[in-house]
Scaffold this active site. Structure first.
Site, PDB file in Angstrom:
ATOM      1  CG  ASP A 130       3.154   1.600   9.640  1.00 34.07           C
ATOM      2  OD1 ASP A 130       3.404   1.877   8.450  1.00 34.07           O
ATOM      3  OD2 ASP A 130       2.782   2.450  10.467  1.00 34.07           O
TER       4      ASP A 130
ATOM      5  CE  LYS B 173      -1.721   1.585   4.027  1.00 37.87           C
ATOM      6  NZ  LYS B 173      -1.452   2.982   4.410  1.00 37.87           N
TER       7      LYS B 173
ATOM      8  CB  CYS C  93      -4.671   5.904  11.032  1.00 36.69           C
ATOM      9  SG  CYS C  93      -4.894   4.486   9.983  1.00 36.69           S
TER      10      CYS C  93
ATOM     11  NE  ARG D  39       0.206  12.187   6.622  1.00 39.91           N
ATOM     12  CZ  ARG D  39       0.418  13.330   7.253  1.00 39.91           C
ATOM     13  NH1 ARG D  39      -0.597  14.039   7.700  1.00 39.91           N
ATOM     14  NH2 ARG D  39       1.645  13.777   7.457  1.00 39.91           N
TER      15      ARG D  39
HETATM   16  C1  EPZ Z   1       3.803   7.063   6.429  1.00 46.03           C
HETATM   17  O1  EPZ Z   1       2.963   8.065   6.983  1.00 46.03           O
HETATM   18  C2  EPZ Z   1       2.954   5.800   6.365  1.00 46.03           C
HETATM   19  N1  EPZ Z   1       1.791   6.044   5.517  1.00 46.03           N
HETATM   20  C3  EPZ Z   1       2.483   5.431   7.770  1.00 46.03           C
HETATM   21  O2  EPZ Z   1       1.797   4.181   7.660  1.00 46.03           O
HETATM   22  C4  EPZ Z   1       3.696   5.232   8.678  1.00 46.03           C
HETATM   23  O3  EPZ Z   1       3.258   4.998  10.001  1.00 46.03           O
HETATM   24  C5  EPZ Z   1       4.575   6.484   8.644  1.00 46.03           C
HETATM   25  O4  EPZ Z   1       4.941   6.813   7.280  1.00 46.03           O
HETATM   26  C6  EPZ Z   1       5.867   6.289   9.450  1.00 46.03           C
HETATM   27  O5  EPZ Z   1       6.586   5.212   8.944  1.00 46.03           O
HETATM   28  C7  EPZ Z   1       1.933   6.015   4.169  1.00 46.03           C
HETATM   29  O6  EPZ Z   1       3.017   5.794   3.645  1.00 46.03           O
HETATM   30  C8  EPZ Z   1       0.698   6.259   3.361  1.00 46.03           C
HETATM   31  P1  EPZ Z   1       5.625  10.621   8.471  1.00 46.03           P
HETATM   32  P2  EPZ Z   1       3.431   9.626   6.958  1.00 46.03           P
HETATM   33  O7  EPZ Z   1       5.490  11.838   7.657  1.00 46.03           O
HETATM   34  O8  EPZ Z   1       4.215   9.895   5.740  1.00 46.03           O
HETATM   35  C9  EPZ Z   1       5.473  13.961  11.866  1.00 46.03           C
HETATM   36  C10 EPZ Z   1       0.058   2.667   7.856  1.00 46.03           C
HETATM   37  O9  EPZ Z   1      -0.322   2.074   8.870  1.00 46.03           O
HETATM   38  N2  EPZ Z   1       5.322  14.901  10.754  1.00 46.03           N
HETATM   39  O10 EPZ Z   1       6.875   9.797   8.377  1.00 46.03           O
HETATM   40  O11 EPZ Z   1       2.230  10.435   7.244  1.00 46.03           O
HETATM   41  C11 EPZ Z   1       4.218  13.109  12.063  1.00 46.03           C
HETATM   42  O12 EPZ Z   1       3.263  13.791  12.847  1.00 46.03           O
HETATM   43  C12 EPZ Z   1       0.383   4.144   7.937  1.00 46.03           C
HETATM   44  O13 EPZ Z   1       0.244   2.144   6.725  1.00 46.03           O
HETATM   45  C13 EPZ Z   1       5.319  16.274  11.017  1.00 46.03           C
HETATM   46  O14 EPZ Z   1       5.423  16.700  12.161  1.00 46.03           O
HETATM   47  O15 EPZ Z   1       4.390   9.644   8.233  1.00 46.03           O
HETATM   48  C14 EPZ Z   1       4.759  11.879  12.733  1.00 46.03           C
HETATM   49  O16 EPZ Z   1       4.895  12.120  14.118  1.00 46.03           O
HETATM   50  C15 EPZ Z   1       0.008   4.743   9.276  1.00 46.03           C
HETATM   51  N3  EPZ Z   1       5.179  17.137   9.979  1.00 46.03           N
HETATM   52  C16 EPZ Z   1       6.150  11.714  12.116  1.00 46.03           C
HETATM   53  O17 EPZ Z   1       6.495  13.008  11.567  1.00 46.03           O
HETATM   54  C17 EPZ Z   1       5.055  16.719   8.677  1.00 46.03           C
HETATM   55  O18 EPZ Z   1       4.954  17.561   7.768  1.00 46.03           O
HETATM   56  C18 EPZ Z   1       6.213  10.668  11.018  1.00 46.03           C
HETATM   57  O19 EPZ Z   1       5.358  11.055  10.007  1.00 46.03           O
HETATM   58  C19 EPZ Z   1       5.054  15.310   8.432  1.00 46.03           C
HETATM   59  C20 EPZ Z   1       5.201  14.433   9.478  1.00 46.03           C
END
Ligand code: EPZ
Length: 426
Positions: free
Chosen positions: A309, A22, A119, A95
């Site tokens: 995850d 995904k 989520c 997302r």
């Molecule tokens: C991706 O989400 C995945 N989703 C998530 O999987 C996964 O948990 C996550 O990466 C971490 O590995 C997809 O790929 C569609 P991040 P993403 O940006 O990109 C903070 C699943 O179960 N942050 O790495 O949204 C954020 O709040 C899903 O398949 C900011 O502060 O995750 C978090 O604490 C759930 N500002 C951390 O960084 C931003 O602009 C990680 O977020 C972006 C993120």
């Protein structure tokens, strides 16, 4: 709404085929809009998030034809691409819709898109996405939950961008935008997840020049235009991990076909520690779990650390481990919603901020529980497999966002599971 009814006390045995990833498929499908040519992508998983994304791409005049249903090959036709403002309702369902922002700014210099959904595991800000694109020359404002962006001089410019946290989505968004920017973009403290490497491979198949994907520093040399993509989506590493957890909690012996463990080192090491044995051959991986699960301390972290995850899935296994285990969730601020439901099944879990303490019990008891998010759903299913008696897992639509017909795969492995549409569920 659908629910699962699962008869516990089973032992998983048999073979399973993993669907396409995904979290690789979503950015890769979006990346095809960077070219005016058609693209061909194989092994796209038939998931709710993918269906929602296809709906958004169609809003831009992009057609997606399944020309080989057996191998899930899709033909993405970009000829009638036209500017649009994608449906807020659909954008908010997941997302990854935010990942359209960078490619739209790179391709046509403007975009208006609602802030994304996904989520409820945290506030999920997008400041790193927006800050990075602004450094490349985009003017971005947020009004009434809408992101309004445009590129005054028509084309994004390369920039040196350092992320305060290795955000997967922000790395993907900026990497895609940089492929059509003027000059070179350097991303520092970039995410290293396997999905980043796969997206870079797919973009390079279009004629991009991306160096360093999978390391902390990625260099993207902007191109004037890109040709159509040719790519086959890899198996979903989190689905592989989920089946490893299912074999572990049931003391099962399963064969996962056509996968390797290259991108699952942290998952394999930790599941070996709690009692799982792995045997790799040229056709896949055999997972043979011992009857006793050992306790462990887990800290989730960006790749190559233990993936957030997989946190709910290993927590369910630890609910019936010998001794006390500790899980520290370091990526999301609200990713323990499954603990309350697990305690309804008899688990002994206490949470203190981002730390969960799990005291292993001899057994769990089948109960009626509610799924709260995608991976929490998987965790509850794992617990139900080993619980004594029958469990009902409500709100299973969360699961359908990230797992392709999981119940069919579990039936093949000897599980007594039924999907029921229960119109009485609110
Ligand atoms: C991706 O989400 C995945 N989703 C998530 O999987 C996964 O948990 C996550 O990466 C971490 O590995 C997809 O790929 C569609 P991040 P993403 O940006 O990109 C903070 C699943 O179960 N942050 O790495 O949204 C954020 O709040 C899903 O398949 C900011 O502060 O995750 C978090 O604490 C759930 N500002 C951390 O960084 C931003 O602009 C990680 O977020 C972006 C993120």
């Amino acid at each position: 709404m659908d629910k699962f009814i699962i008869k516990g006390g089973c032992t998983l045995n048999g073979e399973v085929t993993i669907s396409g990833s995904k979290n690789a498929a979503l950015p890769i499908l979006i990346a095809t809009m960077l070219s005016s040519d058609d693209s061909i992508i194989g092994n796209i998983p038939n998931l709710d998030d993918v269906q929602n994304l296809k709906q958004l791409l169609m809003d831009f005049g992009i057609k997606i034809l399944h020309f080989d249903k057996k191998n899930y090959f899709s033909h993405i036709i970009n000829k009638e691409f036209c500017y649009s403002e994608p449906s807020n309702e659909v954008v908010k369902k997941f997302r990854a819709s935010i990942l359209m922002l960078g490619p739209l700014l790179a391709k046509i210099g403007k975009a208006k898109i609602s802030l994304p959904g996904g989520c409820a595991i945290g506030k999920r800000p997008v400041n790193m996405h927006l800050d990075g694109l602004s450094m490349m020359g985009a003017n971005i404002i947020i009004e009434n939950d809408q992101i309004k962006a445009h590129v005054p001089n028509g084309r994004l410019s390369g920039a040196r961008i350092k992320f305060r946290f290795p955000s997967v989505g922000a790395t993907e968004n900026i990497m895609m935008a940089a492929c059509l920017a003027d000059g070179t973009t350097i991303l520092e403290n970039a995410a290293q997840e396997p999905e980043i490497i796969e997206l870079a491979q797919a973009l390079n198949s279009m004629g991009s020049m991306i160096i360093g994907a999978g390391t902390r520093t990625i260099q993207i040399i902007g191109q004037k235009s890109l040709k159509g993509m040719r790519h086959i989506i890899s198996p979903d590493r989190i689905e592989i991990g989920t089946f490893i957890a299912m074999a572990t909690i049931t003391g099962g012996n399963i064969f996962i076909k056509n996968v390797c463990l290259k991108t699952l080192q942290s998952i394999v090491i930790n599941f070996q520690k709690i009692g799982c044995n792995f045997h790799v051959d040229q056709n896949g991986v055999r997972v043979n779990a011992s009857k006793q699960i050992q306790n462990i301390n887990i800290k989730t972290a960006p790749y190559p650390g233990f993936p957030t995850d997989m946190q709910a899935q290993i927590m369910s296994c630890l609910c019936v481990a010998n001794g006390i285990s500790y899980i520290q969730e370091n990526v999301w601020e609200n990713r323990f919603m499954h603990t309350l439901e697990l305690t309804k099944m008899g688990a002994d879990i206490s949470t203190h901020g981002n730390l969960a303490i799990i005291k292993g019990k001899n057994k769990l008891t089948g109960s009626k529980v509610k799924a709260s998010d995608l991976r929490a759903s998987a965790g509850l299913i794992i617990a139900a497999l080993s619980a004594e008696g029958t469990s009902e897992i409500l709100h299973i639509h969360h699961l359908d966002r990230g797992y392709v017909t999981l119940e069919n795969k579990l039936v093949q492995l000897g599980v007594d599971i039924l999907r029921v549409n229960d119109s009485n569920i609110l």
